[in-house]
Design a protein around this motif. Structure first.
Motif, short mmCIF file in Angstrom:
data_model
loop_
_atom_site.label_atom_id
_atom_site.label_comp_id
_atom_site.label_asym_id
_atom_site.label_seq_id
_atom_site.Cartn_x
_atom_site.Cartn_y
_atom_site.Cartn_z
N LEU B 22 0.83 -1.19 0.00
CA LEU B 22 0.00 0.00 0.00
C LEU B 22 0.88 1.26 0.00
CD1 LEU B 22 -3.12 0.22 0.17
CD2 LEU B 22 -2.88 0.57 2.61
N VAL B 23 1.97 1.22 0.74
CA VAL B 23 2.79 2.41 0.93
C VAL B 23 4.22 2.12 0.48
CG1 VAL B 23 3.68 4.02 2.67
CG2 VAL B 23 1.40 3.03 2.95
N ASP B 41 -1.46 5.99 1.09
CA ASP B 41 -1.03 5.03 0.06
C ASP B 41 -0.53 5.83 -1.14
OD1 ASP B 41 -3.79 5.68 -0.98
OD2 ASP B 41 -3.05 4.31 -2.50
N SER B 42 0.13 5.16 -2.07
CA SER B 42 0.82 5.87 -3.15
C SER B 42 -0.15 6.65 -4.05
CB SER B 42 1.67 4.90 -3.98
OG SER B 42 0.99 3.69 -4.17
N TYR B 211 -8.94 -1.55 -2.47
CA TYR B 211 -8.33 -1.12 -1.21
C TYR B 211 -8.68 -2.07 -0.07
CZ TYR B 211 -6.69 3.02 -3.47
OH TYR B 211 -6.01 3.86 -4.31
N SER B 214 -6.52 -4.88 -0.12
CA SER B 214 -5.18 -4.52 0.33
C SER B 214 -5.12 -4.49 1.86
CB SER B 214 -4.85 -3.15 -0.26
OG SER B 214 -3.48 -2.93 -0.26
#
Lengths: 264, 264, 264
Positions: B22-23, B41-42, B211, B214
């Motif tokens: 996620l990051v 998150d990106s 999401y 995720s």
């Protein structure tokens, strides 16, 4: 109205896994006697026949004969969402263009319903006459699956030869040849480990391994497989489905010009 | 100087697996109270907040507040080299531009140290106010993960609707629709199998399944997940970390123009 | 005529898995003393030496010395068709250009024979003199495999440094550095968990991790690995094969211009 309740829902999940790679779209036929399907594979070489008898369902209501066209890949996606211990109920209203799959967890804490659009599929139902076979081999389904997979690493076709002593699976490829012989064996601890050969006359036939491997996707349905062979007929590879029916695959033998070479 | 010794090192390994997809890069903040992280998150849609309280560490020394920028993918590569039963110690000297992860095997026969460069990362720390939620659902984390995965095979978004009786997860896609209802259930053998619903008023919100899936990477951290819903706030998906903290994911609901259609 | 019957056929399957990625084609040499192979890897950097002594076979008949060139990938395909409990017999007639692998299931119900074409392969047999090593490390093979795999996620080379206290494996890459120290440890419950260091003088050598990882494919053959190091000689990574022989991998150290930098 149609309402079929199958306590052992995992059977339907396994049936889909067995046929979804072989058949894209197919009509499921419902009548008072049961839930069935007959379909050619997408290259029109192999035939699949499925029967789940009405007695096998906990509840079976089918007011009138109905044929429901389904995309098997989409149906498989939905059935994968059912837990292995879930009860699956299939429902359709009269005249509806959808079918509903309901999944109930064993504790009834989780109830899912998945609705799928039906399709119009042209199909003709082939009558498959009962036939006499030269030889019928009954063997552990996992063994048969292993043999088909192993031979695929060597060649493209398998010659299945049956004698009173056993059944031989042979192939030939660029890297060499392979023969696997399974002997008749009825003195086993568990009946599902037996290899039983009923033979009227010896037979030796050649088949494409690609299809045989595809048929073995049905292995989780039954610990035994029955292979019925006759020189003038398609082979029948049959997996029984727990007291309630079967799945049968039919495949015509290859007539090889260089068949003598292929026989090891 | 910073020195944090975590006997149950596998927790840190699981935390990294939960957030690394996620990051990309994030600042880890150390203070006397604990080790924490807050990052978007990106694609700047979801927010992750992690807290590991100092009491949860066997040894916790943090002389002054420090923020360490790390690439989570690289950190994850290093933590994957720790055994599941290893003790993990995180060390950094004052003013150093590196951090060291030390892994000790339970028998002390194998000692590893991995040194990683720190990064300068701009980040603003968002204050997240305590809020009142319309509904809070507490359910087995594996069940929630399974539902998000199953619905993803049908559609892209999930509508989560809470009533007193239960929580409904719905989706819609090209191949059909799906509804999964989990009933409130507190009479279970093990507390972690319960589904508990606290509701002030019914709520129905739509989220991107991408999401949600995720977030469920955090499932190995806790057998329970808590989902807090309110129509004016981002949903909070929280996994407790063994007595010492939590990982929380925040995601804003989708405002769908055709929301009525999406509601099955 | 050649006929070698190996009751524990899985050993031959594991040997193939250990070397097939390193070596494409190789001559297997049969003599009265045993079945052996010596081959360079395809990039001519590492050397593999295999020995299976005749005493290890249930039946060993080798009328005259013979060298059989085989493609290891094809041989591996055939051996994969043997069950893990199968007895494997290797047969070749005098002057024949084929070799036959026969697999017998434990119950003798399934008998397979696979025939493979032999190849003419030019190869020179290197004499490998017995040598004195500066240090010999004996450690659990799974631990060594794990270390090589872990370090590969950080760097391309490993520095192996031996002192009386233990053996250190180090690497350096773009994301940082890593050191893993395994201490000498002989007071273990099971002898195969020991780490034993025999050292005449300290040694520190650099190797390509790619090859080390390739050697660890032999891990299933033995619970222990022996690493023999000397500054003027290739390292020897040896796996014993159940009372009957060994597989040894030889790899020359890298002479790094920036070696000081690599040493952490």
């Amino acid at each position: 109205m149609l309402e079929l309740r199958l306590v052992q829902g995992s059977l339907l999940k396994k049936v889909m896994e067995a046929i979804k790679d072989l058949v894209n779209d197919a009509n499921f036929d419902c009548s008072a006697t049961g839930f069935s399907l007959q379909a050619m594979d997408s290259s029109h070489v192999a035939l699949v026949a499925l029967l789940l008898r009405s007695e096998g369902f906990e509840h079976y209501r089918c007011d009138r004969n109905i044929s429901m066209g389904m995309n098997l890949n989409n149906m498989s996606k939905m059935l994968k969402c059912a837990g292995n211990d879930d009860i699956i109920t299939l429902k359709a209203d009269d005249g509806s263009d959808t079918v509903t799959f309901m999944f109930e967890s064993p504790t009834q804490d989780k109830i899912s319903d998945f609705e799928m659009k039906l399709m119009d599929i042209d199909s003709e139902h082939l009558g498959i006459p009962e036939a006499e076979y030269h030889a019928i081999v009954r063997m552990p389904s996992a063994e048969f699956a292993r043999i088909c997979k192993d031979l695929s690493s060597i060649g493209d076709t398998v010659v299945i030869s049956v004698t009173k002593e056993g059944v031989k699976f042979s192939t030939r490829g660029d890297i060499g040849t392979a023969n696997i012989v399974c002997r008749q064996n009825t003195t086993v601890d568990k009946p599902e480990e037996a290899t039983i050969i009923e033979m009227n006359e010896p037979v030796s036939l050649t088949f494409a391994l690609r299809y045989m491997n595809s048929f073995t996707k049905a292995t989780p349905l039954s610990s035994m497989v029955t292979i019925s062979l006759s020189s003038e007929l398609p082979v029948v590879v049959e997996y029984k489905i727990a007291e309630m029916g079967y799945i049968r695959f039919y495949l015509a033998p290859k007539i090889e010009e260089d068949e003598d070479e292929t026989k090891p």
